[in-house]
Every structure is written in C-alpha cells, then in structure tokens.
Design an enzyme around this catalytic site. Structure first.
Site, PDB file in Angstrom:
ATOM      1  NE  ARG A 111      -0.558  -0.368   4.833  1.00  0.00           N
ATOM      2  CZ  ARG A 111      -1.257  -0.499   6.083  1.00  0.00           C
ATOM      3  NH1 ARG A 111      -2.543  -0.445   6.388  1.00  0.00           N
ATOM      4  NH2 ARG A 111      -0.417  -0.645   7.130  1.00  0.00           N
ATOM      5  CG  ASN A 149      -5.102   4.222   6.702  1.00  0.00           C
ATOM      6  OD1 ASN A 149      -5.771   4.112   7.294  1.00  0.00           O
ATOM      7  ND2 ASN A 149      -4.085   3.456   6.848  1.00  0.00           N
ATOM      8  CD  GLU A 150      -1.300   4.460  10.198  1.00  0.00           C
ATOM      9  OE1 GLU A 150      -0.676   3.668   9.366  1.00  0.00           O
ATOM     10  OE2 GLU A 150      -1.824   4.156  11.241  1.00  0.00           O
ATOM     11  CD  GLU A 325      -5.909   2.455  11.983  1.00  0.00           C
ATOM     12  OE1 GLU A 325      -4.978   1.593  12.103  1.00  0.00           O
ATOM     13  OE2 GLU A 325      -5.858   2.732  10.827  1.00  0.00           O
ATOM     14  CD1 TRP A 333       1.263  -2.695  13.265  1.00  0.00           C
ATOM     15  CD2 TRP A 333       3.186  -2.002  14.221  1.00  0.00           C
ATOM     16  NE1 TRP A 333       1.092  -1.745  14.163  1.00  0.00           N
ATOM     17  CE2 TRP A 333       2.118  -1.279  14.886  1.00  0.00           C
ATOM     18  CE3 TRP A 333       4.531  -1.379  14.583  1.00  0.00           C
ATOM     19  CZ2 TRP A 333       2.403  -0.348  15.703  1.00  0.00           C
ATOM     20  CZ3 TRP A 333       4.672  -0.394  15.426  1.00  0.00           C
ATOM     21  CH2 TRP A 333       3.525   0.079  15.996  1.00  0.00           C
ATOM     22  CD  GLU A 373      -2.665  -4.928   8.664  1.00  0.00           C
ATOM     23  OE1 GLU A 373      -3.731  -4.434   8.980  1.00  0.00           O
ATOM     24  OE2 GLU A 373      -1.812  -3.914   8.627  1.00  0.00           O
ATOM     25  CG  MET A 375       0.997 -12.961  11.721  1.00  0.00           C
ATOM     26  SD  MET A 375       0.691 -14.674  12.108  1.00  0.00           S
ATOM     27  CE  MET A 375       1.714 -15.252  13.350  1.00  0.00           C
ATOM     28  CG  HIS A 376      -3.154  -6.672  13.611  1.00  0.00           C
ATOM     29  ND1 HIS A 376      -4.336  -6.233  14.467  1.00  0.00           N
ATOM     30  CD2 HIS A 376      -2.418  -5.506  13.719  1.00  0.00           C
ATOM     31  CE1 HIS A 376      -4.121  -5.028  14.881  1.00  0.00           C
ATOM     32  NE2 HIS A 376      -2.772  -4.746  14.401  1.00  0.00           N
TER      33      HIS A 376
HETATM   34  C1  GAL Z   1      -2.221   0.815  11.085  1.00  0.00           C
HETATM   35  C2  GAL Z   1      -2.871   1.027   9.750  1.00  0.00           C
HETATM   36  C3  GAL Z   1      -3.898  -0.113   9.495  1.00  0.00           C
HETATM   37  C4  GAL Z   1      -3.451  -1.170  10.051  1.00  0.00           C
HETATM   38  C5  GAL Z   1      -2.696  -1.453  11.379  1.00  0.00           C
HETATM   39  C6  GAL Z   1      -2.244  -2.557  12.009  1.00  0.00           C
HETATM   40  O1  GAL Z   1      -0.857   1.630  10.897  1.00  0.00           O
HETATM   41  O2  GAL Z   1      -3.479   2.249   9.475  1.00  0.00           O
HETATM   42  O3  GAL Z   1      -4.295  -0.099   8.170  1.00  0.00           O
HETATM   43  O4  GAL Z   1      -2.305  -1.665   9.090  1.00  0.00           O
HETATM   44  O5  GAL Z   1      -1.718  -0.368  11.599  1.00  0.00           O
HETATM   45  O6  GAL Z   1      -1.839  -2.428  13.476  1.00  0.00           O
END
Ligand code: GAL
Length: 652
Positions: A111, A149-150, A325, A333, A373, A375-376
C-alpha cells in the site's frame, strides 16, 4: 460536527465488510451495537472492490454493508480509498509509483506505493473521491470522512524520483527566486556545490560519499511535506463541496515526523491518530533499557502514549481529537507483539479521554483471515469468537467521560523544522530530536504535570505559566519575536541546541543564539558529543548537588546571564552548563535528573503543584476529574491508597 451526541466519549470500530462473506454482516453489526459502539469506519483500502477495472464500478456491496450497519443504528465514517491504488491503475500509469532512496521504483503489492507529487495520481484520487462523495456524501448516516490512510507512514512520504524529482526544482525556484539566493542558503560554496541552472538540482539521495547537503535535505523534506499537503487538499476540496456538514479528518501516526502536521492538518476539522501502545515501545529503541521495555511490554509506556495524545491535541490548538485506530489485542508490525495485559484496552481508552480524545475507534472488528495482517488481532478472533478486548469494550462505561477541556498550564514547544534539522545531523549515534524532547516531557509527566505541546506560533494565542522548548534548534526571526514577547511575563526553559540554525539549516554568522542572544544572555563555548561510556558531572553552584550528564553537553560563555550549574570534569570543567537570565534559563547538559530538578523548581516558582509518582504511574486531568493511571502489571501503593495493576481510577 464531532460525532458525540451526548457530550461523552464515543466508541467505534474499524470494519472491513469486504473481507468476510456478506452473510456475516448482520451478525457483526448487531454485536457492534450490543457492545455500545456508535460508528464504524469503512472503505479506506477498498478501491479495487469499488472499481475492479478501469471505469467499471461495483457499489452494491458497499451500499448493502452501509445499510446493514445503519439498520442497527450505527453511523458511518467513510474513507477515501486512495492509500491503495489498484493493480489496473498502476498498469495504466506506472509513473505514479514512488522511488526509494536507492533509486528503485516501488512495485505493486502492498500500500501507499504512490508519489504524492504525481498530477496523474492526484487526478485519479480526485475522480474516485468525487464518485464516492456523490454517492455517500449526503447519506444521512455518513457523519464524516477520513482522507486516505496514515499519509506518508512507513517511509512513504518521500519519493526520490518521478514526479517529485521533476517538481523539486520548480518548488525551489518559487522559494528562493534566484540561484544566488539558493546557493547562499544551502552553503553551496562548500565542496563546490554551486548550481548554475535550476534543473541541475536533484533529490538528496545517492550522493556519492557521506551525507547529502543538509540544507538541501531539509528543503526536500519541506517540499515532500508540501506535496502531501497539496495531495490531501485535492480530496478536501471535493469532500467540502459534495459532502457538506460532515467532518473531515485524517488518521495520523505515532511520532509522526515525515511532514509538517500543523500545515497538513490545517484544513481538517480535527485530527485523529492511530494508537498502538505496545508497538510504540520500539520508539524507545535507542534510549531505554530492555528492562523498561519488558516492564511495559503488555501495557505500553504511559509517556510514549500520552505524548502522542498531547501532540495531537496541540496540532489544532487544543481541540479534541479522535483515536481512529486503537489497539485492542496484539498487533503484527512491531519486532515483538505481546498480548496486552488484561485491562489494558480500558486503560488506554480512559487515558485517551483524559488527554483530550472525544472518540476512540478500535482496530479492528474481526481478525483478518488473509494477507499481510493475518497475525493481527481484532475484537473478534478469526473464527468469529470474542477475543480478549471484546469484553473490556463491552464493560467500559463511557458515561463518566464527559468532554471537558484539558487545561494544561505548561507548554512544550515543538516544530518540524527543528525536528528535521536536528535529525539530519544528530552528531551522536544515540540521539535524535524525539529522544531529547521526551527527556523533558517525561520529567514533567513524572512530576504529575499536564502539558500542552504546541508550535511556537501558538504562543501568540494562549498564556502559560511555564514554557519549555526542549529542542528548538531552528529559530527564525518570527519565532524569536514570539519567544521575546512570551518571556516578558512567563518563564521559558530551553534545552541544548537551541537557536543553533536558521531557516535554511545554516548556523548564523554570529553562531548559536544570534537571534535571541539578548534573551538568553549567553554564547556557545563548546558542544561535546559523548560516547555511551562517557559522562560529565554537572554541579549546581548553590547547593553543590551533582548530576551526571550523558550523550550531549554544551558549555556557555556568559554575556548577561548567570551560571546556575557548571561542569566539574572533562574538557569543559569550570564552564557554565545551565544558565539563567531573568525569566529565561538554558539547560546545556542532557541529564534526566538535572532536567527534572530544574523543571521542579520552576514549577514551584509559578505555583504548579508537583508530585512524586511511582514508576509507571501517571496523573491526567480533564475538566474536574483527575485520573490516576497505573501502567504497571502490579498493584502500586501511593499516598495511602493501593492502585491495582493495569487500572485507572479517579483521584478524590
Ligand atoms: C495501522 C494501519 C492499519 C493497520 C494497522 C495494524 O498503522 O492504519 O491499516 O495496518 O496499522 O496495526
């Protein structure tokens, strides 16, 4: 315009209906409602779902998903999907791809692979934003928008080729008008760097030996920041026209440093940021021990989290902000991703409110079954069972969290020119702008004091009892006049490297402090960058108290100030380490205990109460409520009361 109907903290969640079968949506929306959530953030990575190929659209799934949430009384925060230009778009316009510092063009497959300076990409973003805004901009239940986004996160603010490389000379021409002015500002006499045509100037990567010219690199950072501002403005203009009376915000990141947030946030209604307290420990990488990181491995460190809250509250001059978030389980991450302690999700939510959040949105609803993601975590596990954060959100009673003002009486001055200039030449492997800044911030938080973090320009609008400038290394004539005005009736404490550079990153002819010499009453004698094993003893003259400084020490020649502390050993023995002239003090030596003792004395003089707080325990005030936040896993005894591990409570 902020979506909190009854003036208390609102809760929401980030959801991705496009990641699960439509048959699950109703059940998800019902659960979200049961949890007390008020809104869902949607669609920030959905471009390829909305427009699977050039000019072919599928809105039905998003229409249906929105209808499902709305049927449960949930409101929608819609996002522009521009953080993920789809494969067909990259195939059609490969020139929008960004180029990294090694000169390699980014590839599709993740992304934010775009160059913010690309006109083609800006046009494409305008097109998709217009279509989205035409469809949902006046929908009764769409309460606001998040752009992209970010922006610029994970090193994507800067592109070293393509559209950015093409536009940079033009941007410089507007800034400097003549090449003589640019050559002078950048100090091009050094190493024969003079330019004779604008088109000779490149982005500052792949320069042969050592680092590029720091003034060129500083301007490139400003240029990239301006490109991001312009990039976002295209979307803001569309949304303002087609979606009136809805808020516009953006989700910024932890310790954002890639662009000037004051400028990029200027035309938003309020700012939001994404809080991952456990991953944030990585920001301690260079300066905290593994011991501290382990102690806070399951809660995050209170000061790292609260610093970001205070930063974002200050970006628009003390306005409430959102957490767009909020970590609610393990992330994926960071280098290590431990499970949060029981109670941490509630603790983080309460802390966000105490520092000025009006809304907390959890990331994410259901853990992803696919891709980067996997693992999230989410509030739900991959199989749909409630995960650990779910119950904490369900049990969180927002009614006590009224949206009053945070009334800090101490301000810390922060600006991006100083940050960039400092970090371009830190002159010590273990130092950077945030590290130095956090030494002052943490000292204040350890003393139980609330702080605002503001740009020096904001001094014109608000009065404080004490102003602290931890690392204001770039001082312009405008900033010098704000400081001079402020010092007339408010004490100011400066940290090392103050007023070392001018706006182009050069040192003034008369050296450090030139623009504020009357104010500080000193000149730089020497600076000393210390190896990790070296330290300098600093003595307070009046009390003979000794402090040990590490990493960075400056000594000063007095031209009107008094020395309150002097070096006891090393090459600067006998020379001033801390000085004072009237309302203005300068601390030249980096020592946590020295900084804390000076701040404590200054707070005492202006009548601000200080506390001795146990490690990991913090106080935060909003309106009439003072919260005691315990980030330790264990119970802590303080002032006759036992505070359970991982908890927040009201101080009576
Ligand atoms: C943020 C991001 C999200 C997702 C999240 C995972 O930085 O905006 O899309 O990747 O981290 O922790």
């Amino acid at each position: 315009m902020v979506a909190t109907s009854n003036n208390v903290l609102a809760l929401g969640v980030c959801d991705y209906p496009e990641h699960v079968p439509a048959s699950e949506w109703k059940n998800h929306a019902e659960q979200q409602k049961t949890l007390g959530l008020q809104y869902v953030r949607l669609a920030e990575f959905s471009w390829a779902k909305i427009e699977p190929s050039d000019g072919i659209y599928d809105w039905q799934w998003l229409d249906d998903a929105i209808a499902t949430y709305v049927a449960q009384g949930l409101k929608i925060v819609m996002c522009t999907p521009t953080a993920t230009p789809p494969a067909w778009l990259i195939q059609k316009y490969p020139e929008i791809l960004a180029v990294d510092a090694q000169g390699q063009t980014m590839k599709f497959g993740s992304r934010r692979h775009y160059d913010h300076a690309s006109d083609i990409y800006r046009q494409e973003c305008k097109r998709i934003t217009t279509l989205m805004a035409q469809r949902y901009g006046q929908h009764a239940d769409v309460i606001g928008w998040q752009t992209d986004n970010e922006l610029g996160h994970e090193g994507t603010a800067v592109s070293y080729g393509g559209a950015s490389a093409e536009r940079f000379p033009k941007w410089l021409e507007t800034r400097y008008e003549t090449l003589e002015a640019l050559n002078e500002a950048w100090g091009c006499a050094f190493w024969s760097q003079d330019y004779s045509q604008w088109q000779q100037i490149c982005p500052p990567n792949l320069t042969a030996v050592r680092q590029p010219n720091p003034s060129q690199a500083l301007d490139y950072q400003r240029f990239c920041s301006d490109m991001i501002e312009e990039f976002q403005q295209v979307q803001i203009d569309v949304l303002r026209a087609l979606s009136p009376n809805r808020f516009l915000t953006h989700n910024f990141v932890i310790f954002a440093q890639e662009f000037d947030l004051y400028k990029v946030a200027k035309n938003l209604d309020f700012v939001a940021w994404d809080s991952y307290p456990i991953g944030m420990l990585e920001f301690f990488a260079t300066w905290e021990s593994e011991q501290t990181k382990s102690e806070f491995a399951r809660t995050g460190h209170p000061d790292l989290v609260s610093f970001n809250h205070d930063l974002y509250r200050g970006i628009k001059g003390g306005k409430d902000f959102w957490i767009m978030e909020q970590q609610c389980g393990h992330a994926n991450w960071a280098q290590y991703n431990p499970l949060p302690a029981k109670g941490a999700v509630q603790l983080w939510t309460a802390q966000a409110w105490a520092h000025g959040a009006s809304s907390v949105t959890y990331f994410r609803w259901r853990a992803s079954h696919m891709a980067q993601e996997i693992m999230h975590s989410g509030l739900l596990q991959q199989d749909g069972r409630a995960d650990r954060g779910y119950q904490e959100v369900k049990d969180f009673d927002t009614s006590q969290f009224v949206l009053e003002k945070v009334n800090a009486r101490v301000a810390l001055l922060h600006d991006y020119n100083s940050l960039w200039a400092y970090n371009l030449q830190p002159h010590n492997k273990d130092l950077n702008y945030w590290h130095q800044f956090m030494m002052f911030y943490s000292a204040l938080r350890e003393l139980g004091v609330d702080v605002d973090i503001i740009h020096p320009e904001q001094l014109a609008d608000k009065e404080y009892a004490l102003v602290v400038a931890p690392a204001l290394t770039v001082v312009t004539p405008e900033i010098a006049s704000y400081l001079t005005q402020c010092a007339k009736n408010c004490p100011i404490i400066f940290g090392p490297r103050t007023a070392f550079r001018n706006d182009s990153g050069r040192v003034a002819d008369k050296g450090q402090f030139q623009l504020i010499e009357d104010l500080v009453g000193i000149k730089l004698a020497n600076f000393d960058s210390l190896r990790p094993t070296l330290s300098q003893s600093v003595e307070q003259t009046e009390t003979s108290t000794e402090f040990s400084a590490k990493l960075w020490c400056e000594s000063y020649e007095l031209t009107g100030a008094n020395a309150t502390h002097t070096y006891l050993n090393g090459p600067m023995a006998g020379v001033a380490a801390v000085t004072n002239k009237g309302n203005v003090s300068v601390i030249g030596a980096l020592s946590g205990s020295l900084i804390k003792s000076i701040l404590k004395a200054a707070l005492g003089e202006v009548g601000i109460e200080t506390f001795t707080l146990p490690k990991g325990m913090r106080l935060s005030r909003r309106g009439d409520i003072t919260l005691v936040l315990n980030f330790n896993l264990h119970d802590v005894e303080w002032e006759g009361t036992t505070y359970p591990g991982v908890s927040f409570s009201t101080l009576n």
